[in-house]
Each structure stands twice: as C-alpha cells, then as structure tokens.
Motif scaffolding. Structure first.
Motif, mmCIF file in Angstrom:
data_model
loop_
_atom_site.group_PDB
_atom_site.id
_atom_site.type_symbol
_atom_site.label_atom_id
_atom_site.label_comp_id
_atom_site.label_asym_id
_atom_site.label_seq_id
_atom_site.Cartn_x
_atom_site.Cartn_y
_atom_site.Cartn_z
ATOM 1 N N TRP A 114 43.698 98.223 25.824
ATOM 2 C CA TRP A 114 42.292 98.240 25.399
ATOM 3 C C TRP A 114 42.204 98.082 23.892
ATOM 4 N N THR A 116 40.493 97.136 31.480
ATOM 5 C CA THR A 116 39.974 97.643 30.206
ATOM 6 C C THR A 116 38.451 97.590 30.177
ATOM 7 N N VAL A 165 46.678 101.048 30.047
ATOM 8 C CA VAL A 165 45.307 100.544 29.928
ATOM 9 C C VAL A 165 44.729 100.868 28.549
ATOM 10 N N GLU A 166 44.909 102.094 28.087
ATOM 11 C CA GLU A 166 44.341 102.476 26.786
ATOM 12 C C GLU A 166 44.978 101.702 25.645
#
Length: 295
Positions: free
Chosen positions: A116, A157, A112-113
């Motif tokens: 993002w 995100t 996810v990061e």
C-alpha cells in the motif's frame, strides 16, 4: 443528568467493547507491546485501556483495528453488518478474509500494508514484487504464496483503503449529532493530509486512472465509491429531515458535493492546493449551498 439505567447501559457497552478488543488482539497473534507500538501509545496506556481505567480515543481504535485485522464497526458493535453513521461496505470491498492461522494472517496484512505504501509513493507501474518482498521482510516466493499477481495485491490495497476510511468514519462520526458538523467532519476525514491521508488518496487516484482505461477495474471501483457516496447521501438526508439542509434532490446534492471533493483531492495531490485550502473551500460550499439559509 444521566439516569442509572443509561449509566448501566453505557457500562455494559464499554465492557462488551473491551471484550472484543481483547479478543481481536488475542486472535491477531500480536504481542501487547506490538499492538501498543502500532497504535502509537506506550504499553502502560494500552494496559489501562484494556482494564477499563482509560478510554480508547477514536484514532486509537482505528489503529488497533488496522493492527488486528478487524473493523472498528466490529469492535464497537460486534458485527460488520450493522448500519450506523457510515454506509457499511459490502464484504467484497473489505479486505479479503481467509481461513488461516494468526501467523499467516499477520504476514498477509504486512504484505498488503507495505505494498500500500509502495504503490502510494511510487505508483503501481514502478513497484515490483521484489520491492514488496523487500519492504515486508520476506521473499518473492512468499509474496506469491499469498498473492498470485501484483494486480491482485493492488486490488487488496484498495480494499485496505476502503477499510481505513470506514474505520475512521465509524470511530468518529457518531460523536457529531448535528448533521452540519457531521458532514464537515466527514470531509475532514477524507482530506489527503499527512502521509497516511495522501497515501490513501493516491491509491484512489491510481484506481480512477486504471478504471478510466480498463473496464475490468470499474466494478470494484464503483462498489467502493458507492459506499463513500452513500455515506454522504445519508448525512444529507438526515440534515434535510432535521431542517439543517436545503430541501432539494438529495441525489443531485450528493453528486455536486462528491464531485467537488474528488476534484479538489486531485488538486491537492498534484500540488495545486493544500489540504487546509481544500477543506476551507468545501466548508464554504456546504455553508453556501447545502445548509438551510437563516432569515
């Protein structure tokens, strides 16, 4: 002068905070050195903070919560439901929780990061699953194990962005007793400043664009936006009760202020203003339009 009772209460609060911090680090599966690196401090400072001989700064608590996959609200209060200086997000607009071990949770957060950052820098349409896999050091199939589609990752995100904003607000806004100072600090925390600030607002801007043309995006966006708007509204109401802010319809005042902030964010992201210029304009608006005039 602080009373013995107040001192004892604060000591108990700090002790409970440290218990939750240590629990969050343990449950995350991360080594202490990895947590320290994520926070941006050396391991010695983290060790001192965990022993209670050094206090965590607000930004350190925010980074720790991000690394461990919890909210600052949970670290401070032991719950995600307690209402404080920032409107509490609904469970559906915070990062999705799954019943999985720490290893899987770490991989999911990492995906996810990394996604993002990629979405923020390149735009949703330009990012492929292969790009996300490469950035997170894994394979396409592993990414698909956690997320069925790229759209599902993008939705996560946005939830991650909501959590980041909520964490900052919970970590810092309680430090400002005066509603004027608190409102201006809230604005400062929302500036698209620095790499992370611009990335967060880029995710929001792309979400606005998708919601404008695709109705299926609107409810998730609306829920997230209502939390931010409610935080602004609550500070305005608090300021009105204390006589700091003018006595007008709080809903309308919230609409005017959030509309100004939204518009200026777009100008900053498109290079028409700097974040410093944005803050100066909003601070002037608050002083001129929101704060009660002095005779």
């Amino acid at each position: 002068m602080q009373s013995q009772e107040e001192g004892a209460t604060q000591a108990e609060y700090r002790a409970a905070l440290l218990v939750r911090v240590r629990t969050a680090i343990h449950d995350s599966g991360l080594a202490q050195r990895d947590v320290a690196r994520h926070i941006g401090i050396d391991e010695t400072k983290l060790s001192k903070a965990l022993k209670g001989t050094r206090r965590f700064r607000p930004d350190e608590l925010t980074q720790l919560a991000t690394a461990a996959g919890v909210t600052v609200n949970w670290l401070l209060s032991g719950t995600d439901d307690a209402r404080g200086v920032s409107a509490v997000p609904a469970v559906t607009i915070l990062p999705t929780r799954h019943r999985e071990d720490s290893g899987h949770a770490q991989k999911r957060r990492n995906i996810v990061e990394k996604a993002w950052w990629l979405f923020a820098e390149r735009g949703y349409s330009s990012v492929r699953i292969a790009d996300i896999a490469a950035a997170s050091g894994t394979s396409d199939s592993t990414v698909h194990y956690y997320f069925r589609t790229k759209r599902e990752i993008f939705a996560e995100t946005l939830r991650f962005s909501v959590k980041l904003a909520f964490d900052r607000q919970i970590a810092e806004l309680h430090l400002f007793a005066n509603p004027v100072d608190r409102l201006k600090r809230l604005v400062f925390l929302q500036l698209p400043a620095g790499e992370r600030g611009r990335a967060e607002m880029s995710i929001w801007l792309q979400t606005w664009a998708e919601a404008a043309v695709d109705p299926t995006w609107r409810e998730g966006h609306a829920q997230s936006y209502r939390r931010w708007s409610q935080t602004v509204h609550d500070i305005i109401v608090d300021g009105q009760h204390s006589g700091c802010f003018i006595s007008v319809d709080a809903d309308e005042l919230t609409q005017h202020l959030t509309a100004l902030i939204d518009g200026l964010i777009i100008k900053v992201l498109t290079g028409m203003l700097t974040s410093d210029q944005m803050y100066a304009q909003i601070a002037k608006f608050i002083d001129r339009t929101v704060v009660t005039p002095t005779s």
